[in-house]
Design a protein around this motif. Structure first.
Motif, PDB file in Angstrom:
ATOM      1  N   GLY A  89       0.791  -1.224   0.000  1.00 49.76           N
ATOM      2  CA  GLY A  89       0.000   0.000   0.000  1.00 49.76           C
ATOM      3  C   GLY A  89       0.820   1.269   0.000  1.00 49.76           C
ATOM      4  N   VAL A  90       2.084   1.143  -0.216  1.00 50.31           N
ATOM      5  CA  VAL A  90       2.896   2.356  -0.183  1.00 50.31           C
ATOM      6  C   VAL A  90       3.729   2.527  -1.450  1.00 50.31           C
ATOM      7  N   GLN A  91       3.474   1.670  -2.443  1.00 53.41           N
ATOM      8  CA  GLN A  91       4.311   1.744  -3.643  1.00 53.41           C
ATOM      9  C   GLN A  91       4.346   3.155  -4.233  1.00 53.41           C
ATOM     10  N   ARG A  92       3.174   3.759  -4.289  1.00 50.66           N
ATOM     11  CA  ARG A  92       3.132   5.103  -4.874  1.00 50.66           C
ATOM     12  C   ARG A  92       3.923   6.089  -4.039  1.00 50.66           C
ATOM     13  N   SER A  93       3.833   5.918  -2.714  1.00 54.95           N
ATOM     14  CA  SER A  93       4.588   6.840  -1.871  1.00 54.95           C
ATOM     15  C   SER A  93       6.082   6.646  -2.054  1.00 54.95           C
ATOM     16  N   TYR A  94       6.489   5.421  -2.350  1.00 53.89           N
ATOM     17  CA  TYR A  94       7.915   5.197  -2.571  1.00 53.89           C
ATOM     18  C   TYR A  94       8.432   6.097  -3.681  1.00 53.89           C
ATOM     19  N   ASP A  95       7.609   6.243  -4.704  1.00 52.43           N
ATOM     20  CA  ASP A  95       8.034   7.086  -5.817  1.00 52.43           C
ATOM     21  C   ASP A  95       8.298   8.512  -5.358  1.00 52.43           C
ATOM     22  N   SER A  96       7.557   8.935  -4.358  1.00 50.07           N
ATOM     23  CA  SER A  96       7.695  10.326  -3.934  1.00 50.07           C
ATOM     24  C   SER A  96       8.777  10.530  -2.882  1.00 50.07           C
ATOM     25  N   ILE A  97       9.264   9.414  -2.312  1.00 46.76           N
ATOM     26  CA  ILE A  97      10.255   9.529  -1.246  1.00 46.76           C
ATOM     27  C   ILE A  97      11.481  10.315  -1.703  1.00 46.76           C
ATOM     28  N   GLU A  98      11.888  10.049  -2.940  1.00 43.25           N
ATOM     29  CA  GLU A  98      13.086  10.707  -3.454  1.00 43.25           C
ATOM     30  C   GLU A  98      12.942  12.225  -3.476  1.00 43.25           C
ATOM     31  N   ASP A  99      11.746  12.691  -3.753  1.00 41.53           N
ATOM     32  CA  ASP A  99      11.502  14.133  -3.869  1.00 41.53           C
ATOM     33  C   ASP A  99      11.339  14.832  -2.521  1.00 41.53           C
ATOM     34  N   ALA A 100      11.162  14.054  -1.464  1.00 41.78           N
ATOM     35  CA  ALA A 100      10.690  14.643  -0.214  1.00 41.78           C
ATOM     36  C   ALA A 100      11.801  15.269   0.631  1.00 41.78           C
ATOM     37  N   ASP A 101      11.453  16.314   1.360  1.00 38.96           N
ATOM     38  CA  ASP A 101      12.348  16.871   2.377  1.00 38.96           C
ATOM     39  C   ASP A 101      12.172  16.103   3.688  1.00 38.96           C
ATOM     40  N   LEU A 102      10.960  15.620   3.899  1.00 38.25           N
ATOM     41  CA  LEU A 102      10.626  14.980   5.174  1.00 38.25           C
ATOM     42  C   LEU A 102       9.727  13.772   4.943  1.00 38.25           C
ATOM     43  N   PHE A 145       9.445  -3.365   8.561  1.00 39.32           N
ATOM     44  CA  PHE A 145      10.906  -3.368   8.400  1.00 39.32           C
ATOM     45  C   PHE A 145      11.309  -3.101   6.957  1.00 39.32           C
ATOM     46  N   SER A 146      10.494  -3.602   6.033  1.00 33.35           N
ATOM     47  CA  SER A 146      10.876  -3.353   4.638  1.00 33.35           C
ATOM     48  C   SER A 146      10.683  -1.867   4.297  1.00 33.35           C
ATOM     49  N   ILE A 147       9.682  -1.246   4.878  1.00 34.19           N
ATOM     50  CA  ILE A 147       9.517   0.201   4.658  1.00 34.19           C
ATOM     51  C   ILE A 147      10.701   0.957   5.266  1.00 34.19           C
ATOM     52  N   MET A 148      11.044   0.582   6.478  1.00 33.80           N
ATOM     53  CA  MET A 148      12.144   1.286   7.162  1.00 33.80           C
ATOM     54  C   MET A 148      13.444   1.175   6.380  1.00 33.80           C
ATOM     55  N   GLU A 149      13.665   0.019   5.798  1.00 33.71           N
ATOM     56  CA  GLU A 149      14.872  -0.164   4.990  1.00 33.71           C
ATOM     57  C   GLU A 149      14.933   0.862   3.861  1.00 33.71           C
ATOM     58  N   ARG A 150      13.757   1.114   3.280  1.00 34.03           N
ATOM     59  CA  ARG A 150      13.731   2.001   2.114  1.00 34.03           C
ATOM     60  C   ARG A 150      13.866   3.473   2.471  1.00 34.03           C
ATOM     61  N   ILE A 151      13.589   3.817   3.700  1.00 38.33           N
ATOM     62  CA  ILE A 151      13.621   5.248   4.037  1.00 38.33           C
ATOM     63  C   ILE A 151      14.778   5.601   4.960  1.00 38.33           C
ATOM     64  N   ASN A 191      15.346  11.901   5.698  1.00 38.41           N
ATOM     65  CA  ASN A 191      14.985  12.693   6.860  1.00 38.41           C
ATOM     66  C   ASN A 191      13.630  12.201   7.384  1.00 38.41           C
ATOM     67  N   VAL A 192      13.657  11.432   8.460  1.00 40.66           N
ATOM     68  CA  VAL A 192      12.428  10.745   8.876  1.00 40.66           C
ATOM     69  C   VAL A 192      11.985  11.165  10.275  1.00 40.66           C
ATOM     70  N   ILE A 193      10.686  11.271  10.473  1.00 39.42           N
ATOM     71  CA  ILE A 193      10.126  11.318  11.821  1.00 39.42           C
ATOM     72  C   ILE A 193       9.165  10.124  11.923  1.00 39.42           C
ATOM     73  N   VAL A 194       9.344   9.333  12.986  1.00 39.94           N
ATOM     74  CA  VAL A 194       8.475   8.169  13.163  1.00 39.94           C
ATOM     75  C   VAL A 194       7.318   8.549  14.071  1.00 39.94           C
ATOM     76  N   LEU A 195       6.110   8.268  13.619  1.00 41.77           N
ATOM     77  CA  LEU A 195       4.946   8.496  14.470  1.00 41.77           C
ATOM     78  C   LEU A 195       4.397   7.145  14.891  1.00 41.77           C
TER      79      LEU A 195
END
Ligand code: GDP
Length: 458
Positions: A290-303, A319-325, A329-333
């Motif tokens: 459910g996050v494939q699309r967001s992965y595409d945007s990760i590169e562009d993001a400041d946060l 864990f697989s998401i965490m590996e990718r990010i 610059n991450v904040i975990v909620l």
């Protein structure tokens, strides 16, 4: 910059809405005499004193179009430095259009976007950075940006830049005179005096370059992506952040990869949330994580706001998401903290070196901490002072960076004991680059480009 001969222009200066009052602005030669031909009042506008208001009616071919108040302002004490008339009429798009049409019958042309401000600039009333801040003022979306536009409009930036230019010009003149007339001007020991002066100017210029990035974040917003596996509360978070300020400001299409962006003001911080549509869609989507699309945007993001569910153990998807990010610059909620205290914080810390905040999109717990954390990550606090100005746009920043480069060349040359004429070229370049910011010596094309971004009537 005097001696421009312009025709007379008009525009609706207020918003095209059903507001109580609308304003039609006319500027240029004979504008007062021309409006006299459609104004019926106690006295003729052409005989009125400057800066006075007159009650009457707009009449065209014996038909009364509206009851109005008319402001008469004579050059040069006006926004454009030309004779200016403002007709305060009743609001409403239809009526304003009708009056505007009547005004155009008097051989008055409808203004191009930004044309009033362009005249103010060309007639020397404001400089380019002030003109740009008029544009910014109109488009300001939050308090800090608004405050900066006001500061710029009052010429605070221009003043500081003029001072820097004066100092540079003084040194350029000194070198040039010495080269022209070596008998009377002595450059012996000059470099020792010059270096600290240039260093001071360089520091100031560097400061402007470094705060411009922060300024852009304040004005445009921090590019943010929300990621997390399904059901952790991403859309709840989004709704919470947006709803709290009741302000989904705009939807902007067309960043580099055509991702959808949404600007929201979260507790006073402007965020540009990327691809939130992807989050909203995940319920219907067949996507596994459910996050494939967001992965595409990760590169562009400041946060990156990474949402995990505090009430459940982390699983392989997390864990697989965490590996990718993990490089970002991450904040975990740790969401749903109202259900359970976050137990797995240390597991996250093993992968990510990011702040981990307990959060609840349901109760709002953690919102203040989130705001504080974002501020710490992105803002040095240097721009917290309301009177601190920052550069308003990429054009100004590019020129400032050019000045910085030239000044660094100057310092380099001094240290290497290069000849003076070498220095004066770089000093001149810095002088010109600074001039570009306030529009001294800018090309016509650049001026046209800038003013075409305005709305009409400004
Ligand atoms: P998404 O799939 O990541 O977008 O998750 P949703 O925002 O749709 O939330 C999934 C479910 O968790 C919904 O039933 C929400 O009401 C619930 N939920 C989201 N955030 C919280 C929270 O902070 N506390 C509690 N108790 N429930 C939440």
């Amino acid at each position: 910059m005097q001696d421009h001969h312009f025709d007379t222009i008009c525009a609706i200066a207020s918003a095209m809405s059903q507001a109580g009052i609308g304003v039609i602005r006319i500027s240029g030669p004979n504008s007062i005499e021309k409006i006299d031909r459609i104004f019926r009042g106690k006295e003729k506008l052409s005989e009125a004193q400057s800066h006075t208001i007159h009650y009457g009616h707009i009449v065209w071919q014996d038909t009364v179009i509206d009851e109005v108040m008319v402001l008469v302002m004579r050059a040069p004490r006006t926004y454009t430095r030309e004779d200016t008339v403002e007709i305060d009429c009743h609001g409403g798009a239809f009526l304003m259009q009708k009056i505007l049409k009547t005004v155009t019958e008097l051989n008055i042309r409808v203004a191009d976007p930004g044309e009033f401000t362009k005249r103010a600039f060309l007639n020397g009333r404001i400089d380019l950075s002030q003109a740009e801040s008029v544009m910014d003022l109109i488009g300001s979306k939050n308090n800090a940006a608004l405050k900066n536009s006001m500061n710029l409009l009052q010429g605070r930036l221009s003043k500081q830049i003029r001072l820097l230019r004066e100092e540079l010009l003084y040194e350029i003149a000194h070198i040039e005179s010495a080269l022209d007339d070596p008998e009377h001007y002595d450059l012996e020991g000059y470099y020792e005096v010059l270096l600290p002066k240039i260093e001071k100017i360089y520091d100031k210029v560097s400061y402007f370059v470094s705060t411009s990035e922060e300024g852009a974040l304040i004005k445009e917003g921090i590019k943010t992506v929300i990621v997390g596996k399904p059901n952790v509360g991403k859309s709840s978070l989004l709704n919470f952040m947006a709803k709290k300020e009741r302000a989904i400001v705009t939807e902007i299409e067309g960043t580099t990869r055509d991702l959808l962006e949404e600007q929201i003001l979260f507790q006073g911080i402007m965020l540009r949330l990327i691809d939130t549509a992807g989050i909203r869609d995940t319920k219907d989507a067949v996507e596994k994580i459910g996050v494939q699309r967001s992965y595409d945007s990760i590169e562009d993001a400041d946060l990156i706001l990474y949402v995990a569910d505090a009430s459940l153990p982390l699983d392989e998807n997390d864990f697989s998401i965490m590996e990718r990010i993990k490089e970002k610059n991450v904040i975990v909620l740790f969401n749903k903290s109202d259900l359970a205290p976050a137990a797995d914080e240390s597991k996250i810390k093993n992968v990510l070196s990011a702040p981990v905040l307990p959060f609840s999109a349901k109760t709002g717990e953690g919102a203040d901490l989130l705001q504080k954390t974002i501020k710490e990550l992105f803002f040095s606090g240097r721009l917290a002072d309301d009177n601190e100005v920052f550069l308003a746009n990429a054009r100004q920043t590019a020129s400032m960076a050019e000045a910085k480069k030239s000044l660094s060349n100057v310092m380099e040359s001094i240290k290497n004991d290069m000849p003076e004429d070498f220095l004066s070229i770089d000093l001149m370049d810095a002088y010109e680059a600074l001039g570009n910011i306030i529009g001294e010596s800018v090309e016509d094309d650049l001026v046209n480009e800038i003013f075409s971004k305005f709305c009409t009537g400004k």
